[in-house]
Enzyme design. Structure first.
Site, PDB file in Angstrom:
ATOM      1  N   ASP A 119       2.446  -7.603  -3.166  1.00 21.30           N
ATOM      2  CA  ASP A 119       1.016  -7.281  -3.333  1.00 21.30           C
ATOM      3  C   ASP A 119       0.754  -5.791  -3.220  1.00 21.30           C
ATOM      4  O   ASP A 119      -0.212  -5.281  -3.794  1.00 21.30           O
ATOM      5  CB  ASP A 119       0.180  -8.049  -2.316  1.00 21.30           C
ATOM      6  CG  ASP A 119       0.107  -9.511  -2.715  1.00 21.30           C
ATOM      7  OD1 ASP A 119       1.050 -10.264  -2.395  1.00 21.30           O
ATOM      8  OD2 ASP A 119      -0.858  -9.877  -3.412  1.00 21.30           O
ATOM      9  N   GLY A 151      -2.721 -13.787  -6.988  1.00 21.39           N
ATOM     10  CA  GLY A 151      -1.532 -13.056  -7.422  1.00 21.39           C
ATOM     11  C   GLY A 151      -2.005 -11.665  -7.833  1.00 21.39           C
ATOM     12  O   GLY A 151      -2.981 -11.535  -8.596  1.00 21.39           O
ATOM     13  N   ALA A 152      -1.288 -10.651  -7.333  1.00 16.79           N
ATOM     14  CA  ALA A 152      -1.795  -9.273  -7.463  1.00 16.79           C
ATOM     15  C   ALA A 152      -2.144  -8.873  -8.903  1.00 16.79           C
ATOM     16  O   ALA A 152      -3.255  -8.391  -9.164  1.00 16.79           O
ATOM     17  CB  ALA A 152      -0.781  -8.314  -6.848  1.00 16.79           C
ATOM     18  N   LYS A 201       3.072 -12.244   0.410  1.00 22.89           N
ATOM     19  CA  LYS A 201       2.555 -13.449   1.073  1.00 22.89           C
ATOM     20  C   LYS A 201       3.192 -13.667   2.438  1.00 22.89           C
ATOM     21  O   LYS A 201       4.405 -13.489   2.595  1.00 22.89           O
ATOM     22  CB  LYS A 201       2.803 -14.639   0.146  1.00 22.89           C
ATOM     23  CG  LYS A 201       2.396 -15.993   0.671  1.00 22.89           C
ATOM     24  CD  LYS A 201       0.953 -16.060   1.127  1.00 22.89           C
ATOM     25  CE  LYS A 201      -0.057 -15.655   0.074  1.00 22.89           C
ATOM     26  NZ  LYS A 201      -1.408 -15.426   0.622  1.00 22.89           N
ATOM     27  N   ARG A 211     -10.823  -8.783  -2.069  1.00 28.67           N
ATOM     28  CA  ARG A 211      -9.603  -8.957  -1.269  1.00 28.67           C
ATOM     29  C   ARG A 211      -8.974  -7.575  -1.065  1.00 28.67           C
ATOM     30  O   ARG A 211      -8.883  -6.795  -2.011  1.00 28.67           O
ATOM     31  CB  ARG A 211      -8.611  -9.902  -1.977  1.00 28.67           C
ATOM     32  CG  ARG A 211      -9.158 -11.316  -2.170  1.00 28.67           C
ATOM     33  CD  ARG A 211      -8.092 -12.262  -2.723  1.00 28.67           C
ATOM     34  NE  ARG A 211      -7.081 -12.565  -1.730  1.00 28.67           N
ATOM     35  CZ  ARG A 211      -5.932 -13.199  -2.005  1.00 28.67           C
ATOM     36  NH1 ARG A 211      -5.654 -13.554  -3.241  1.00 28.67           N
ATOM     37  NH2 ARG A 211      -5.067 -13.455  -1.049  1.00 28.67           N
TER      38      ARG A 211
HETATM   39  O1  MRU Z   1      -2.819 -14.933  -1.681  1.00 30.81           O
HETATM   40  P1  MRU Z   1      -2.159 -14.893  -3.024  1.00 30.81           P
HETATM   41  O2  MRU Z   1      -1.829 -16.250  -3.566  1.00 30.81           O
HETATM   42  O3  MRU Z   1      -2.930 -14.035  -4.010  1.00 30.81           O
HETATM   43  O4  MRU Z   1      -0.780 -14.146  -2.756  1.00 30.81           O
HETATM   44  C1  MRU Z   1       0.033 -13.833  -3.858  1.00 30.81           C
HETATM   45  C2  MRU Z   1       1.323 -13.256  -3.496  1.00 30.81           C
HETATM   46  O5  MRU Z   1       1.601 -12.933  -2.357  1.00 30.81           O
HETATM   47  C3  MRU Z   1       2.264 -12.989  -4.632  1.00 30.81           C
HETATM   48  O6  MRU Z   1       3.597 -13.111  -4.222  1.00 30.81           O
HETATM   49  C4  MRU Z   1       2.049 -11.553  -5.116  1.00 30.81           C
HETATM   50  O7  MRU Z   1       0.692 -11.332  -5.401  1.00 30.81           O
HETATM   51  C5  MRU Z   1       2.854 -11.254  -6.314  1.00 30.81           C
HETATM   52  S1  MRU Z   1       2.199 -12.044  -7.781  1.00 30.81           S
HETATM   53  C6  MRU Z   1       3.123 -11.502  -9.079  1.00 30.81           C
END
Ligand code: MRU
Length: 343
Positions: free
Chosen positions: A230, A52-53, A241, A86
């Site tokens: 993100d 999550g970002a 995502k 990442r």
């Molecule tokens: O690959 P991830 O689980 O890190 O992807 C996370 C997402 O796409 C979330 O929707 C995004 O980071 C928003 S978190 C507040």
């Protein structure tokens, strides 16, 4: 039942370490990783133990404090290394820039900065809730469903989440609504994390597979889609995502508002459009052997079978009804409105 705390600094700045809830083990197990080296933090980010970002940014910030325990000269290299884990979520780069710029590069000073980043994210989540709850208030009596994707909840942030913040506030205010949580292939953040988090908080939550979203929309069960982000480009194109773009197209077809909820740290004004956002490609094993079970022909069976596993997609700004930020709502989603909101 509340979800367990996802990120915590343990001990003092000079000798302490980072404790992370291992999200790869949820919901079956509540286990913690004790990160005592920068490499531990990098590994946790890479394998999505913390994800999550905003959460990645906070974890990386604490990772830099660990580096500073070896002396100030270790800090720049640690920032570079953590930035390489990442590529898509932009929050981590902003956090690492703040730590690089913060002086002196002592554990005490950097811990203060990391805690500030953590606290600011907690406050941003609350503000997103305040700005976003009106969309849930405005749901019509016969369409009370809010569909969300991946996990943009408390587990993904330093606070109550981004997409989930209006939901938690709506619950506190006693509003009548329910949530559809997409399971989110291939790593199931929706079923393992969002369904777990929201249902545990007592929010009326229904888990669906990703390919059921069109059906529930067609049946009139969804009045709103809210997802996280993100990275949001200067023109409003939004990486989130993989599968988020599908939902935006479906929402448009069904006349359902499609909202992004994100703190201002998720905007990248140096990035002109979605085409400029780097998209992380992940290991094929996530789609051929998810969670240790073969779900595709093995390489031995069919060596020529290709795989493609982008972790994110880009939703064009024109499909986004509004972006809920900690500084208010961006509507319409275009470059001038974003610039004004972030000014
Ligand atoms: O690959 P991830 O689980 O890190 O992807 C996370 C997402 O796409 C979330 O929707 C995004 O980071 C928003 S978190 C507040």
């Amino acid at each position: 039942m509340k979800p367990p705390p996802n990120i915590a600094w343990i001990g003092d700045a000079a000798t302490g370490h980072l404790r992370l809830l291992d999200q790869t083990r949820l919901p079956a197990e509540e286990t913690y990783l004790e990160c005592t080296t920068v490499q531990d933090v990098w590994d946790a980010i890479k394998r999505l133990s913390v994800r999550g970002a905003p959460a990645i940014a906070i974890a990386a910030a604490y990772g830099v404090v660990i580096a500073a325990q070896d002396g100030p000269e270790a800090v720049p290299a640690a920032c570079d290394h953590l930035a390489s884990a990442r590529p898509t979520a932009v929050n981590v780069f902003g956090a690492l820039d703040r730590l690089r710029a913060s002086q002196p590069h002592t554990p005490d000073a950097l811990l203060a900065e990391a805690v500030a980043i953590h606290d600011e994210d907690r406050a941003a989540c609350l503000a997103i809730g305040e700005h976003g709850v009106r969309f849930i208030e405005a749901l019509s009596e016969d369409r009370r469903g809010v569909l969300t994707h991946c996990n943009a909840g408390a587990l993904a942030t330093g606070g109550v989440g981004t997409a989930t913040a209006p939901m938690y506030l709506a619950q506190q205010r006693g509003l009548n609504f329910n949530v559809f949580a997409d399971e989110t292939r291939p790593l199931l953040q929706g079923s393992r994390l969002t369904a777990f988090e929201l249902a545990a908080a007592g929010i009326d939550t229904t888990l669906i597979c990703d390919d059921m979203a069109a059906h529930v929309m067609q049946r009139g069960l969804v009045g709103l889609v809210i997802t996280g982000a993100d990275r949001i480009a200067r023109n409003g194109d939004t990486a989130n995502k993989i599968g988020t773009y599908n939902l935006a197209v479906l929402a448009k077809h069904h006349g359902i508002p499609f909202l992004i909820a994100a703190p201002t740290t998720t905007f990248d004004l140096d990035c002109p459009s979605g085409a400029d956002i780097p998209i992380e490609q992940r290991d094929a094993v996530e789609i051929t052997n998810g969670f240790g079970k073969p779900t595709a022909p093995t390489h031995a069976q069919l060596p020529d079978l290709g795989t493609y596993n982008p972790a994110f997609d880009v939703t064009p700004a024109e499909l986004i009804t509004a972006i809920i930020t900690d500084r208010g709502v961006v509507d319409p989603v275009d470059e001038p409105t974003i610039a004004r909101r972030l000014a």
